[in-house]
Design an enzyme around this catalytic site. Structure first.
Site, mmCIF file in Angstrom:
data_model
loop_
_atom_site.group_PDB
_atom_site.id
_atom_site.type_symbol
_atom_site.label_atom_id
_atom_site.label_comp_id
_atom_site.label_asym_id
_atom_site.label_seq_id
_atom_site.Cartn_x
_atom_site.Cartn_y
_atom_site.Cartn_z
ATOM 1 N N HIS A 55 -7.309 -0.906 5.530
ATOM 2 C CA HIS A 55 -6.281 0.036 6.018
ATOM 3 C C HIS A 55 -6.138 1.162 4.983
ATOM 4 O O HIS A 55 -6.167 2.347 5.323
ATOM 5 C CB HIS A 55 -4.979 -0.734 6.214
ATOM 6 C CG HIS A 55 -3.828 0.088 6.696
ATOM 7 N ND1 HIS A 55 -3.768 0.634 7.953
ATOM 8 C CD2 HIS A 55 -2.670 0.455 6.082
ATOM 9 C CE1 HIS A 55 -2.623 1.298 8.089
ATOM 10 N NE2 HIS A 55 -1.947 1.206 6.973
ATOM 11 N N ASP A 106 6.013 4.614 4.876
ATOM 12 C CA ASP A 106 6.879 3.627 5.541
ATOM 13 C C ASP A 106 6.880 2.284 4.802
ATOM 14 O O ASP A 106 7.551 1.345 5.224
ATOM 15 C CB ASP A 106 6.494 3.448 7.019
ATOM 16 C CG ASP A 106 5.093 2.883 7.224
ATOM 17 O OD1 ASP A 106 4.148 3.399 6.610
ATOM 18 O OD2 ASP A 106 4.951 1.908 8.003
ATOM 19 N N HIS A 107 6.138 2.212 3.689
ATOM 20 C CA HIS A 107 6.109 0.980 2.880
ATOM 21 C C HIS A 107 6.675 1.180 1.484
ATOM 22 O O HIS A 107 7.053 0.220 0.825
ATOM 23 C CB HIS A 107 4.678 0.428 2.799
ATOM 24 C CG HIS A 107 4.150 0.031 4.149
ATOM 25 N ND1 HIS A 107 4.019 -1.270 4.542
ATOM 26 C CD2 HIS A 107 3.787 0.798 5.220
ATOM 27 C CE1 HIS A 107 3.569 -1.306 5.793
ATOM 28 N NE2 HIS A 107 3.433 -0.063 6.227
ATOM 29 N N ASP A 145 -0.036 -3.957 6.234
ATOM 30 C CA ASP A 145 -0.680 -3.433 7.447
ATOM 31 C C ASP A 145 -2.136 -3.890 7.539
ATOM 32 O O ASP A 145 -2.980 -3.175 8.087
ATOM 33 C CB ASP A 145 -0.633 -1.895 7.459
ATOM 34 C CG ASP A 145 0.765 -1.356 7.726
ATOM 35 O OD1 ASP A 145 1.688 -2.148 7.946
ATOM 36 O OD2 ASP A 145 0.921 -0.110 7.695
ATOM 37 N N HIS A 152 0.844 -1.203 0.000
ATOM 38 C CA HIS A 152 0.000 0.000 0.000
ATOM 39 C C HIS A 152 0.874 1.246 0.000
ATOM 40 O O HIS A 152 2.091 1.167 0.115
ATOM 41 C CB HIS A 152 -0.998 -0.018 1.159
ATOM 42 C CG HIS A 152 -0.384 0.100 2.528
ATOM 43 N ND1 HIS A 152 0.388 -0.891 3.096
ATOM 44 C CD2 HIS A 152 -0.435 1.097 3.452
ATOM 45 C CE1 HIS A 152 0.759 -0.518 4.308
ATOM 46 N NE2 HIS A 152 0.283 0.692 4.535
ATOM 47 N N HIS A 196 1.434 3.958 1.895
ATOM 48 C CA HIS A 196 2.029 4.723 3.000
ATOM 49 C C HIS A 196 3.553 4.789 2.874
ATOM 50 O O HIS A 196 4.200 3.842 2.430
ATOM 51 C CB HIS A 196 1.618 4.120 4.348
ATOM 52 C CG HIS A 196 0.160 4.363 4.659
ATOM 53 N ND1 HIS A 196 -0.553 3.597 5.543
ATOM 54 C CD2 HIS A 196 -0.707 5.296 4.177
ATOM 55 C CE1 HIS A 196 -1.811 4.053 5.602
ATOM 56 N NE2 HIS A 196 -1.921 5.080 4.776
ATOM 57 N N HIS A 229 4.953 -4.905 10.546
ATOM 58 C CA HIS A 229 5.373 -4.212 11.775
ATOM 59 C C HIS A 229 5.500 -5.170 12.957
ATOM 60 O O HIS A 229 4.770 -6.149 13.054
ATOM 61 C CB HIS A 229 4.348 -3.134 12.172
ATOM 62 C CG HIS A 229 4.304 -1.961 11.250
ATOM 63 N ND1 HIS A 229 5.132 -0.866 11.392
ATOM 64 C CD2 HIS A 229 3.542 -1.707 10.161
ATOM 65 C CE1 HIS A 229 4.865 0.020 10.436
ATOM 66 N NE2 HIS A 229 3.905 -0.469 9.668
HETATM 67 FE FE FE Z 1 2.918 0.702 8.088
HETATM 68 ZN ZN ZN Z 2 0.222 1.635 6.537
#
Ligand code: FE
Ligand code: ZN
Length: 257
Positions: free
Chosen positions: A109, A57-58, A126, A53, A55, A164
């Protein structure tokens, strides 16, 4: 089948590294630095990237990795992903280091969120976490509950490679939901022991999640009862005890836990 290992990133992200000989894929490289360091140290050639996805941090490391290695980039067609070469909607089969992987749409998410499944291994970003699930940033409870259902239907021995290290925190909530669940109590002890030695609690198995993850247990009488009790404490009544309203109630409670 490829081998799987992890590259730690940020505070609690896992970037999954898939290798077959010197050929490699990574899943959700939120940052490039640690990935490049590992690829160089192990003499690996990055052939592809799987993105679950949008975001940061991905996908934050994709631009630098693409500039350096020119990998294929598989990502949700619905989302804005830097350097995507293979836009996916879910339902496709893709070749990952000679292994066919199923692409599963798991909105909730985020709306375009994808999971990648190879026999024995699920990369779910996530969506499903150790003893928990992702926050509903874009989707509805009904969408997320349906997404979790499609993951829960995979073989029980499947290893769950989420993005995570949230398991310990999630277990505290899970225990508030189901204090009497013996499998959950055992998992709390096992994960505490792993984390004390700084060993990842991920991957878990789907069987373990089915036995201990409250978000996969919304049809269990004990979970329904506690969701109702919590609703009453909030001055609301949970009259519809179907899977989706129970999921919605538990997810909302988790947000303020
Ligand atoms: Fe994340
Ligand atoms: Zn995320």
């Amino acid at each position: 089948m490829f081998d799987v290992s992890f590259i730690p990133a940020f505070k609690d992200n896992y970037i999954w590294l898939l290798t077959r000989g010197q050929r490699a894929f990574v899943v959700d490289p939120g940052e490039a630095g640690p990935v490049i360091a590992r690829l160089e140290a192990d003499g690996l050639d990055l052939e592809g990237i799987l993105i679950t996805h949008h975001h940061a941090d991905h996908q934050g490391g994709v631009a630098d990795l693409t500039a350096r290695y020119r990998p294929q980039v598989f990502a949700p067609a619905k989302e804005s992903i830097t350097g995507c070469t293979h836009p996916l909607a879910g339902g496709e089969s893709i070749d990952v280091l000679g292994q066919m992987c199923q692409v599963i749409a798991v909105p909730g998410h985020t709306l375009g969120h994808l999971a990648y499944y190879a026999p024995g291994a699920l990369f779910c970003g996530d969506t499903l976490f150790g003893a928990g699930c992702g926050r509903l940033f874009e989707g509805t409870p009904a969408q997320m509950a349906a997404s979790l259902d499609s993951l829960a239907a995979l073989p029980a021995e499947t290893r769950v490679y989420c993005a995570h290290e949230y398991t310990e925190m999630n277990l505290r909530f899970a225990l508030a939901v189901e204090p009497e669940n013996a499998a959950l109590q055992r998992r709390v002890a096992a994960v505490a022991e792993l984390r004390a030695r700084q060993v990842p609690s991920v991957p878990s198995s789907l069987a373990e999640e089915l036995a201990t993850n409250p978000f996969l247990r919304c049809t269990e009488p004990a979970v329904i009862a506690v969701a109702q009790r919590h609703a009453v404490e909030q001055g609301k009544a949970l009259t519809d005890t179907g899977k989706v309203p129970v999921f919605a109630a538990i997810r909302a409670w988790r947000n303020v836990f």
